[in-house]
Every structure is written in C-alpha cells, then in structure tokens.
Design a protein around this motif. Structure first.
Motif, PDB file in Angstrom:
ATOM      1  N   ALA A 196       0.851  -1.185   0.000  1.00  0.00           N
ATOM      2  CA  ALA A 196       0.000   0.000   0.000  1.00  0.00           C
ATOM      3  C   ALA A 196       0.884   1.231   0.000  1.00  0.00           C
ATOM      4  O   ALA A 196       2.031   1.197   0.449  1.00  0.00           O
ATOM      5  CB  ALA A 196      -0.913   0.013   1.227  1.00  0.00           C
ATOM      6  N   LYS A 197       0.366   2.314  -0.528  1.00  0.00           N
ATOM      7  CA  LYS A 197       1.080   3.572  -0.449  1.00  0.00           C
ATOM      8  C   LYS A 197       1.154   3.973   1.020  1.00  0.00           C
ATOM      9  O   LYS A 197       0.157   4.185   1.677  1.00  0.00           O
ATOM     10  CB  LYS A 197       0.357   4.652  -1.259  1.00  0.00           C
ATOM     11  CG  LYS A 197       0.449   4.438  -2.762  1.00  0.00           C
ATOM     12  CD  LYS A 197      -0.211   5.586  -3.502  1.00  0.00           C
ATOM     13  CE  LYS A 197      -0.075   5.403  -5.016  1.00  0.00           C
ATOM     14  NZ  LYS A 197      -0.739   6.502  -5.754  1.00  0.00           N
TER      15      LYS A 197
ATOM     16  N   LYS B 284     -16.858   5.875  -2.792  1.00  0.00           N
ATOM     17  CA  LYS B 284     -15.522   5.629  -2.259  1.00  0.00           C
ATOM     18  C   LYS B 284     -15.519   4.681  -1.060  1.00  0.00           C
ATOM     19  O   LYS B 284     -14.476   4.489  -0.421  1.00  0.00           O
ATOM     20  CB  LYS B 284     -14.867   6.951  -1.863  1.00  0.00           C
ATOM     21  CG  LYS B 284     -14.747   7.953  -3.000  1.00  0.00           C
ATOM     22  CD  LYS B 284     -13.975   7.393  -4.181  1.00  0.00           C
ATOM     23  CE  LYS B 284     -13.861   8.406  -5.321  1.00  0.00           C
ATOM     24  NZ  LYS B 284     -13.191   7.815  -6.509  1.00  0.00           N
TER      25      LYS B 284
ATOM     26  N   HIS C 115      -8.390   0.396   2.511  1.00  0.00           N
ATOM     27  CA  HIS C 115      -7.752   0.138   1.215  1.00  0.00           C
ATOM     28  C   HIS C 115      -8.201   1.125   0.155  1.00  0.00           C
ATOM     29  O   HIS C 115      -7.499   1.351  -0.832  1.00  0.00           O
ATOM     30  CB  HIS C 115      -8.053  -1.290   0.751  1.00  0.00           C
ATOM     31  CG  HIS C 115      -9.490  -1.552   0.428  1.00  0.00           C
ATOM     32  ND1 HIS C 115      -9.940  -1.803  -0.840  1.00  0.00           N
ATOM     33  CD2 HIS C 115     -10.589  -1.603   1.224  1.00  0.00           C
ATOM     34  CE1 HIS C 115     -11.254  -1.995  -0.811  1.00  0.00           C
ATOM     35  NE2 HIS C 115     -11.660  -1.889   0.429  1.00  0.00           N
ATOM     36  N   MET C 116      -9.374   1.739   0.345  1.00  0.00           N
ATOM     37  CA  MET C 116      -9.849   2.726  -0.615  1.00  0.00           C
ATOM     38  C   MET C 116      -9.061   4.033  -0.489  1.00  0.00           C
ATOM     39  O   MET C 116      -8.893   4.770  -1.459  1.00  0.00           O
ATOM     40  CB  MET C 116     -11.339   2.998  -0.393  1.00  0.00           C
ATOM     41  CG  MET C 116     -12.222   1.771  -0.504  1.00  0.00           C
ATOM     42  SD  MET C 116     -12.359   1.131  -2.186  1.00  0.00           S
ATOM     43  CE  MET C 116     -13.625   2.218  -2.862  1.00  0.00           C
TER      44      MET C 116
ATOM     45  N   ASN D 157      -4.914   2.887  -1.140  1.00  0.00           N
ATOM     46  CA  ASN D 157      -4.606   2.373  -2.475  1.00  0.00           C
ATOM     47  C   ASN D 157      -3.772   1.098  -2.424  1.00  0.00           C
ATOM     48  O   ASN D 157      -2.628   1.037  -2.887  1.00  0.00           O
ATOM     49  CB  ASN D 157      -3.893   3.434  -3.317  1.00  0.00           C
ATOM     50  CG  ASN D 157      -3.832   3.050  -4.791  1.00  0.00           C
ATOM     51  OD1 ASN D 157      -4.642   2.256  -5.270  1.00  0.00           O
ATOM     52  ND2 ASN D 157      -2.876   3.609  -5.502  1.00  0.00           N
TER      53      ASN D 157
ATOM     54  N   GLN E 212      -2.139  -2.255  -3.299  1.00  0.00           N
ATOM     55  CA  GLN E 212      -1.707  -2.891  -4.541  1.00  0.00           C
ATOM     56  C   GLN E 212      -1.339  -4.344  -4.241  1.00  0.00           C
ATOM     57  O   GLN E 212      -0.703  -4.634  -3.224  1.00  0.00           O
ATOM     58  CB  GLN E 212      -0.495  -2.170  -5.139  1.00  0.00           C
ATOM     59  CG  GLN E 212      -0.716  -0.686  -5.400  1.00  0.00           C
ATOM     60  CD  GLN E 212      -1.709  -0.433  -6.508  1.00  0.00           C
ATOM     61  OE1 GLN E 212      -1.773  -1.186  -7.472  1.00  0.00           O
ATOM     62  NE2 GLN E 212      -2.491   0.624  -6.365  1.00  0.00           N
TER      63      GLN E 212
ATOM     64  N   CYS F  92     -13.204  -6.468  -3.685  1.00  0.00           N
ATOM     65  CA  CYS F  92     -13.046  -5.364  -2.734  1.00  0.00           C
ATOM     66  C   CYS F  92     -12.897  -5.882  -1.308  1.00  0.00           C
ATOM     67  O   CYS F  92     -12.245  -5.231  -0.465  1.00  0.00           O
ATOM     68  CB  CYS F  92     -14.198  -4.372  -2.855  1.00  0.00           C
ATOM     69  SG  CYS F  92     -15.847  -5.048  -2.514  1.00  0.00           S
TER      70      CYS F  92
ATOM     71  N   GLY G 127      -9.296  -6.809  -1.097  1.00  0.00           N
ATOM     72  CA  GLY G 127      -8.546  -5.567  -0.933  1.00  0.00           C
ATOM     73  C   GLY G 127      -8.672  -5.033   0.477  1.00  0.00           C
ATOM     74  O   GLY G 127      -7.702  -4.533   1.064  1.00  0.00           O
TER      75      GLY G 127
ATOM     76  N   ARG H 281     -12.244  -0.496  -8.568  1.00  0.00           N
ATOM     77  CA  ARG H 281     -10.852  -0.483  -9.020  1.00  0.00           C
ATOM     78  C   ARG H 281     -10.294  -1.892  -9.222  1.00  0.00           C
ATOM     79  O   ARG H 281      -9.197  -2.064  -9.761  1.00  0.00           O
ATOM     80  CB  ARG H 281      -9.979   0.254  -8.001  1.00  0.00           C
ATOM     81  CG  ARG H 281      -9.868  -0.450  -6.666  1.00  0.00           C
ATOM     82  CD  ARG H 281      -8.975   0.292  -5.691  1.00  0.00           C
ATOM     83  NE  ARG H 281      -9.507   1.612  -5.369  1.00  0.00           N
ATOM     84  CZ  ARG H 281      -8.965   2.419  -4.439  1.00  0.00           C
ATOM     85  NH1 ARG H 281      -7.891   2.028  -3.779  1.00  0.00           N
ATOM     86  NH2 ARG H 281      -9.500   3.583  -4.185  1.00  0.00           N
ATOM     87  N   TYR H 282     -11.054  -2.899  -8.786  1.00  0.00           N
ATOM     88  CA  TYR H 282     -10.558  -4.270  -8.841  1.00  0.00           C
ATOM     89  C   TYR H 282     -11.123  -5.072 -10.013  1.00  0.00           C
ATOM     90  O   TYR H 282     -10.716  -6.219 -10.220  1.00  0.00           O
ATOM     91  CB  TYR H 282     -10.868  -4.995  -7.535  1.00  0.00           C
ATOM     92  CG  TYR H 282     -10.247  -4.330  -6.330  1.00  0.00           C
ATOM     93  CD1 TYR H 282      -8.869  -4.229  -6.198  1.00  0.00           C
ATOM     94  CD2 TYR H 282     -11.042  -3.775  -5.325  1.00  0.00           C
ATOM     95  CE1 TYR H 282      -8.292  -3.611  -5.103  1.00  0.00           C
ATOM     96  CE2 TYR H 282     -10.485  -3.160  -4.221  1.00  0.00           C
ATOM     97  CZ  TYR H 282      -9.104  -3.076  -4.118  1.00  0.00           C
ATOM     98  OH  TYR H 282      -8.536  -2.457  -3.022  1.00  0.00           O
TER      99      TYR H 282
END
Length: 425
Positions: free
Chosen positions: A3-4, A20, A66-67, A70, A72, A174, A177, A275-276
């Motif tokens: 993750a960022k 979101k 995770h939303m 972000n 990964q 999701c 994620g 996003r998935y």
C-alpha cells in the motif's frame, strides 16, 4: 500486497462520496476503541458509523482503509488463465460453475488450515464465517448475489495467521482488498480467492422482494439458490424455497430481483467505480463463470458448468497445481477471458435510472412495476416470477386478488413450480 505508505494522520473515517466506500468493514475491524459500527443507509447498504464520544482520533481506521491507502497486490500483470471443471460430478453439481472452490478448500484442510467464506443464514442474510472443516465450508459453495457482511472475520483471520495457521480467505475483490489493507503486511500462510464480480445489489431491495413473495404465495421464503443447476448450468436459474415446501424456479431473466440487479438498477454505488474489476487481479486466484466459453471442454461437460480460473502469483499457482489433477482444464489467454467475461476487466457500470428507482422504492409500489418502469418504460408488459403462478394458485386454493400482478405464461417464461422439495438441492 503493498500500500502507499502515507503518513498516518489523526482523525477518523468519514464517508463523503459513497462511491468511495465498499462496505468491507476493515475500519471497524481496525478500531481498537470499538467505536465504529456498520449501519445500513436509506438504500440498504452498510457504511461505517463512528461514535465520536468514544473515538480518540488515532487514525487507525483511515490507515487501514484500502480505498484511501490504495492497496496494490503486487500480482503479475498478466495472470495465467484456464477454462476448467471438476472431474467429480458431485462437486460440479454443488458448485456454481465448474466446482473449483471445494477442491481449493480441500487443499487448505490438508494443510490443517482454516477457510473463510460467505454463508446464507437462516434469516436470508449473507455473512462471512470461519470454517474449521470441509463439512462447514460446504456452506460457502454457490454464489450469493448479495453483499456479505464481513463482521469481524478480518480480525479472526489475522489471529489465525499470527498463530501460524494456513488461511484461505474468499470474497469479492473489494473484500480481499479490504483484508489486505487491514492486515497491512504480507503473510506467507495467507491464500486469497476472489470472484469475477458483477457488483452487489441492495439488501433493502432483496428484503422487499422476499416480503412480496410471501404476500404473493401466502408462505414465507426460507431459502434462495441463485445458481440452481437441476436443469443444467445454463441458462442460469434462480430458485426460492418456501416454508411449506413449495419451490419456484425461474431463469434469471424472469426472476424479479436478479433481472434488475443484472441491469445494474440497484447495485452499491462503489461497484460502478470498482478499481478491482481489472487486470492485474487483487487475489492469488480469481474464479468466475465462463458463460461465453466456446472451446473444446464443452463437448464432455454436458452443460454442468465451466469455470474461469485466473492465477496471479506464486501462491495462486501452488494451489492450482495442487488441484489440477482433479480438473479437466484448457489454458486460455487473458484476452480471451476479457472477451468472454464482461467484468473480468471492466466495471459493471450504473444504470441511468438507478437514482429514480431508489427514490421511488419507498412509495409502496411493487418491484415488478418499478423494475419494469425503469428498465422498459411505463407500459412494460414483462412478466416476472413474482407475479404468481397459475399452477400454484390452482393447487393451493389461495386467493391472490389483492396482488396487483399478472400471471406469467410458464411456457413463455420458463418459470416452474415444484410441489415438493427436489432431492437435487
């Protein structure tokens, strides 16, 4: 999984734009003050609610989202893909498509592991549960076209992982994620399975559907199977079992609830921006229905079901190689999968009339009327299984004059009535 790593900011989770939030419960699982609960909004979807009197503004919930962070997966950009079905006819019949998931569970139990998955409970709500053996994990089979309430299964899975147990966690992309975001690090003993997802419909709409069925047929629905295969895998059929033992079975295109959902009339807002729904995938292995498959496996399958399998990393390949001897499989390309499965690489979208439908849901109009109106227009004449069946009325002697719906022509719609529970379910 990565993750960022932004600086952890103080504060708590806030839902501004509902697109979101996917309702994965990661924030609730992460809250050490137990001040976050998941509450249903006016459309029937779960969102986090923070008790600000208990919240200490530690920021733990936002750092696990995770939303926001972000997440990964670190998976290979192009997964290895197969069309496949199980050699065991019983596993195929009891699965949604090719009967793959049960074999994956067996691998994990051979490793003395634990499996997490979605269960339809006695109140006809879908919830995630922990299964210690294959008998309990059998409840995870078959697709449930509702959003599963994760509850505290992320926390339970983390405890199992920290104890060194092998864990297989299955869910929507999701939810996987969300699990990764909550855990915050890689676990070698964690395996994940997601599904090629069309999105999740409103629990509120589903509850109204069940209420209207009970009014229409005079008996309470006690079980729903979204993937009834007694007449074969396709075209897909949905069955509803009632308290008095009766069942109705209808093709998806004539099932009131399913038809509106497949047209994206009441999916969760975040599904339209998922996003998935893309490649690379988020989980180790992705499973889906291979409805558009037109290859050589069709010859011997006899319409029992074919699955799409996408293997995205080393751990996924380990599981796949373990079950491969039990499968009849054909290697296919990612491009082929995308061309045959709309949501393998694309979001399901949002119907243009979604807001109008949801706004009118509380007006007392029945679902047949509303779904027909917002998919076909005011003068819709499409007949759904909710309307009532001539055979059912004749055999029960009930009077349905107060139910303002048509009686569908069973020869035209394919809707069937069963006077006793079939042994195939």
């Amino acid at each position: 999984m990565s993750a960022k790593k932004n600086r952890k900011e103080r504060g708590h989770i806030k839902i501004g734009k509902k697109e979101k939030c996917c309702g994965c419960n990661a924030c609730m699982n992460a809250c050490e003050q137990n001040c976050i609960s998941m509450e249903t909004d006016s459309e029937g979807f779960l969102y986090p609610h923070v008790n600000t009197e208990l919240c200490i503004e530690c920021g733990n919930c936002t750092s696990k989202c995770h939303m926001i962070m972000n997440v990964q997966s670190g998976n290979q950009p192009v997964p290895d893909c197969w069309a496949a079905y199980n050699r065991d006819d019983k596993k195929m019949q009891e699965g949604s498509s090719g009967g793959i998931f049960e074999s994956l569970c067996e691998v994990v139990y051979d490793m003395q592991g634990i499996v997490y998955g979605a269960v339809l409970d006695g109140e006809l709500h879908v919830k995630h549960q922990r299964a210690l053996n294959m008998e309990d994990a059998k409840k995870f089979r078959k697709s449930k076209y509702l959003q599963s309430d994760i509850g505290y299964t992320f926390s339970m899975a983390k405890e199992d992982l920290e104890r060194g147990k092998t864990v297989l966690f299955s869910g929507t992309p999701c939810q996987i994620g969300g699990l990764y975001g909550y855990l915050g690090k890689d676990y070698e003993n964690l395996y994940t399975v997601d599904l090629v997802c069309h999105g999740v419909p409103s629990q509120k709409v589903f509850s109204q559907y069940l209420e209207e069925l009970e009014r229409a047929y005079g008996t309470r629905p006690v079980f729903v199977c979204w993937r009834d295969k007694r007449d074969g895998w396709g075209p897909n059929k949905v069955s509803v079992r009632f308290e008095n033992g009766y069942e109705i079975v209808s093709p998806s295109s004539y099932n009131t609830m399913q038809f509106g959902f497949l047209n994206n009339l009441y999916s969760r807002p975040s599904c339209s921006e998922c996003r998935y729904a893309s490649v690379p995938r988020i989980a180790d292995i992705s499973l889906g229905d291979f409805w558009g498959y037109d290859g050589e496996l069709l010859t011997g399958n006899q319409n029992k079901g074919i699955s799409m399998i996408a293997v995205s990393n080393r751990k996924g390949m380990f599981l796949f190689e373990k079950i491969r001897p039990s499968l009849i499989a054909e290697k296919v390309s990612v491009e082929y999968c995308k061309s045959k499965s709309a949501h393998f690489g694309n979001t399901p979208g949002c119907h243009k009339n979604r807001k109008k439908f949801m706004d009118e849901l509380d007006t007392g109009k029945d679902l047949n009327t509303l779904i027909g109106k917002y998919l076909y227009g005011e003068n819709c004449t499409k007949e759904f299984e909710l309307c009532g069946l001539k055979e059912f009325i004749e055999n029960t002697g009930n009077n349905y004059t107060d139910h303002q719906c048509r009686i569908p022509d069973s020869k035209k719609t394919g809707v069937k009535i069963y006077m006793q529970i079939s042994n195939t379910l």
